[in-house]
Design a protein around this motif. Structure first.
Motif, PDB file in Angstrom:
ATOM      1  N   SER A   1       0.821  -1.203   0.000  1.00 39.09           N
ATOM      2  CA  SER A   1       0.000   0.000   0.000  1.00 39.09           C
ATOM      3  C   SER A   1       0.860   1.260   0.000  1.00 39.09           C
ATOM      4  N   SER A   2       2.142   1.147   0.301  1.00 42.37           N
ATOM      5  CA  SER A   2       3.104   2.264   0.263  1.00 42.37           C
ATOM      6  C   SER A   2       2.603   3.516   0.983  1.00 42.37           C
ATOM      7  N   PRO A   3       2.240   3.406   2.262  1.00 42.72           N
ATOM      8  CA  PRO A   3       1.757   4.596   2.982  1.00 42.72           C
ATOM      9  C   PRO A   3       2.855   5.643   3.135  1.00 42.72           C
ATOM     10  N   ASP A   4       2.467   6.927   3.040  1.00 41.89           N
ATOM     11  CA  ASP A   4       3.395   8.036   3.290  1.00 41.89           C
ATOM     12  C   ASP A   4       2.619   9.308   3.587  1.00 41.89           C
ATOM     13  N   ASP A   5       3.344  10.412   3.747  1.00 42.74           N
ATOM     14  CA  ASP A   5       2.764  11.710   4.109  1.00 42.74           C
ATOM     15  C   ASP A   5       1.994  11.632   5.423  1.00 42.74           C
ATOM     16  N   PHE A   6       2.569  10.936   6.408  1.00 40.35           N
ATOM     17  CA  PHE A   6       1.920  10.793   7.713  1.00 40.35           C
ATOM     18  C   PHE A   6       1.827  12.147   8.399  1.00 40.35           C
ATOM     19  N   THR A   7       0.623  12.499   8.865  1.00 36.32           N
ATOM     20  CA  THR A   7       0.386  13.762   9.544  1.00 36.32           C
ATOM     21  C   THR A   7      -0.588  13.543  10.680  1.00 36.32           C
ATOM     22  N   GLN A   8      -0.196  13.999  11.874  1.00 37.02           N
ATOM     23  CA  GLN A   8      -1.123  13.919  13.003  1.00 37.02           C
ATOM     24  C   GLN A   8      -2.173  15.007  12.833  1.00 37.02           C
ATOM     25  N   PHE A   9      -3.435  14.628  12.984  1.00 33.94           N
ATOM     26  CA  PHE A   9      -4.554  15.566  12.850  1.00 33.94           C
ATOM     27  C   PHE A   9      -5.342  15.552  14.144  1.00 33.94           C
ATOM     28  N   VAL A  10      -5.408  16.715  14.767  1.00 32.99           N
ATOM     29  CA  VAL A  10      -6.171  16.865  16.009  1.00 32.99           C
ATOM     30  C   VAL A  10      -7.222  17.946  15.762  1.00 32.99           C
ATOM     31  N   PRO A  11      -8.441  17.545  15.373  1.00 32.64           N
ATOM     32  CA  PRO A  11      -9.486  18.544  15.153  1.00 32.64           C
ATOM     33  C   PRO A  11      -9.819  19.250  16.465  1.00 32.64           C
ATOM     34  N   ASN A  12     -10.315  20.463  16.377  1.00 31.99           N
ATOM     35  CA  ASN A  12     -10.717  21.194  17.578  1.00 31.99           C
ATOM     36  C   ASN A  12     -11.650  20.333  18.407  1.00 31.99           C
ATOM     37  N   ASN A  13     -11.341  20.167  19.687  1.00 33.80           N
ATOM     38  CA  ASN A  13     -12.152  19.376  20.620  1.00 33.80           C
ATOM     39  C   ASN A  13     -12.325  17.933  20.164  1.00 33.80           C
ATOM     40  N   GLY A  14     -11.350  17.395  19.448  1.00 31.03           N
ATOM     41  CA  GLY A  14     -11.475  16.024  18.954  1.00 31.03           C
ATOM     42  C   GLY A  14     -10.304  15.158  19.343  1.00 31.03           C
ATOM     43  N   SER A  15     -10.403  13.897  19.018  1.00 31.14           N
ATOM     44  CA  SER A  15      -9.345  12.933  19.291  1.00 31.14           C
ATOM     45  C   SER A  15      -8.305  12.961  18.179  1.00 31.14           C
ATOM     46  N   ALA A  16      -7.058  12.761  18.558  1.00 33.86           N
ATOM     47  CA  ALA A  16      -5.967  12.744  17.587  1.00 33.86           C
ATOM     48  C   ALA A  16      -6.106  11.549  16.657  1.00 33.86           C
ATOM     49  N   ARG A  17      -5.796  11.780  15.403  1.00 28.95           N
ATOM     50  CA  ARG A  17      -5.781  10.732  14.389  1.00 28.95           C
ATOM     51  C   ARG A  17      -4.528  10.909  13.548  1.00 28.95           C
ATOM     52  N   LEU A  18      -4.071   9.832  12.966  1.00 27.92           N
ATOM     53  CA  LEU A  18      -2.956   9.899  12.049  1.00 27.92           C
ATOM     54  C   LEU A  18      -3.528   9.761  10.646  1.00 27.92           C
ATOM     55  N   LEU A  19      -3.328  10.760   9.806  1.00 28.58           N
ATOM     56  CA  LEU A  19      -3.801  10.709   8.429  1.00 28.58           C
ATOM     57  C   LEU A  19      -2.615  10.449   7.514  1.00 28.58           C
TER      58      LEU A  19
ATOM     59  N   ASP B   1      -7.080   5.744  13.839  1.00 29.19           N
ATOM     60  CA  ASP B   1      -7.600   6.382  15.050  1.00 29.19           C
ATOM     61  C   ASP B   1      -6.893   5.853  16.291  1.00 29.19           C
ATOM     62  N   SER B   2      -7.217   6.409  17.444  1.00 28.28           N
ATOM     63  CA  SER B   2      -6.546   6.055  18.692  1.00 28.28           C
ATOM     64  C   SER B   2      -6.808   4.613  19.119  1.00 28.28           C
ATOM     65  N   SER B   3      -7.806   3.962  18.535  1.00 32.84           N
ATOM     66  CA  SER B   3      -8.093   2.551  18.831  1.00 32.84           C
ATOM     67  C   SER B   3      -7.321   1.598  17.922  1.00 32.84           C
ATOM     68  N   GLY B   4      -6.583   2.143  16.963  1.00 30.95           N
ATOM     69  CA  GLY B   4      -5.810   1.319  16.045  1.00 30.95           C
ATOM     70  C   GLY B   4      -6.554   0.923  14.788  1.00 30.95           C
ATOM     71  N   ASN B   5      -7.718   1.503  14.549  1.00 31.21           N
ATOM     72  CA  ASN B   5      -8.511   1.195  13.355  1.00 31.21           C
ATOM     73  C   ASN B   5      -8.062   2.047  12.171  1.00 31.21           C
ATOM     74  N   VAL B   6      -7.816   1.421  11.032  1.00 35.35           N
ATOM     75  CA  VAL B   6      -7.466   2.130   9.804  1.00 35.35           C
ATOM     76  C   VAL B   6      -8.679   2.124   8.894  1.00 35.35           C
ATOM     77  N   THR B   7      -9.086   3.316   8.429  1.00 33.09           N
ATOM     78  CA  THR B   7     -10.233   3.433   7.536  1.00 33.09           C
ATOM     79  C   THR B   7      -9.943   4.449   6.441  1.00 33.09           C
ATOM     80  N   LEU B   8     -10.603   4.259   5.318  1.00 35.31           N
ATOM     81  CA  LEU B   8     -10.556   5.248   4.244  1.00 35.31           C
ATOM     82  C   LEU B   8     -11.286   6.480   4.737  1.00 35.31           C
ATOM     83  N   LEU B   9     -10.646   7.634   4.688  1.00 37.94           N
ATOM     84  CA  LEU B   9     -11.307   8.860   5.123  1.00 37.94           C
ATOM     85  C   LEU B   9     -12.248   9.366   4.038  1.00 37.94           C
TER      86      LEU B   9
END
Length: 111
Positions: A1-19, A34-42
């Motif tokens: 899947s060659s993942p790259d461009d990892f960026t932490q995203f913390v929406p206002n008043n939200g939980s941190a996610r890695l995009l 997400d913080s539970s370890g689930n990977v999903t298509l955004l």
């Protein structure tokens, strides 16, 4: 899947996610871990198996900005808002031609 461009995203008043960008059944698109370890298509920016190839993931003021390709509008800027919804900011070069934004910078309190 060659993942790259990892960026932490913390929406206002939200939980941190890695995009990140990765190649899956819908082509190269934007995914989240997400913080539970689930990977999903955004979001499938370029619907179907064709890739949108999201790049330049940049967090600013509780939102995440990036560029991606869509066959109808070309490569244009997108945003992930506080609720996790993805939308195109503008079709700067109208139609299928790309505007090819090259960088996002903060200047004078603006992006």
């Amino acid at each position: 899947s060659s993942p790259d461009d990892f960026t932490q995203f913390v929406p206002n008043n939200g939980s941190a996610r890695l995009l990140f960008a990765a190649t899956g059944p819908q082509g190269r698109e934007l995914y989240q871990l997400d913080s539970s370890g689930n990977v999903t298509l955004l979001f499938d920016v370029n619907p179907g198996v064709a890739s949108s190839d999201p790049v330049m993931l940049t967090q600013y003021s509780g939102k995440l900005y990036f560029t991606a390709f869509n066959s109808a509008t070309g490569r244009e800027p997108y945003v992930v808002n506080n609720g996790g919804n993805v939308s195109q900011i503008a079709d700067l070069n109208p139609g299928a031609a790309s505007s090819n934004p090259s960088s996002f910078y903060e200047f004078g309190g603006n992006l």
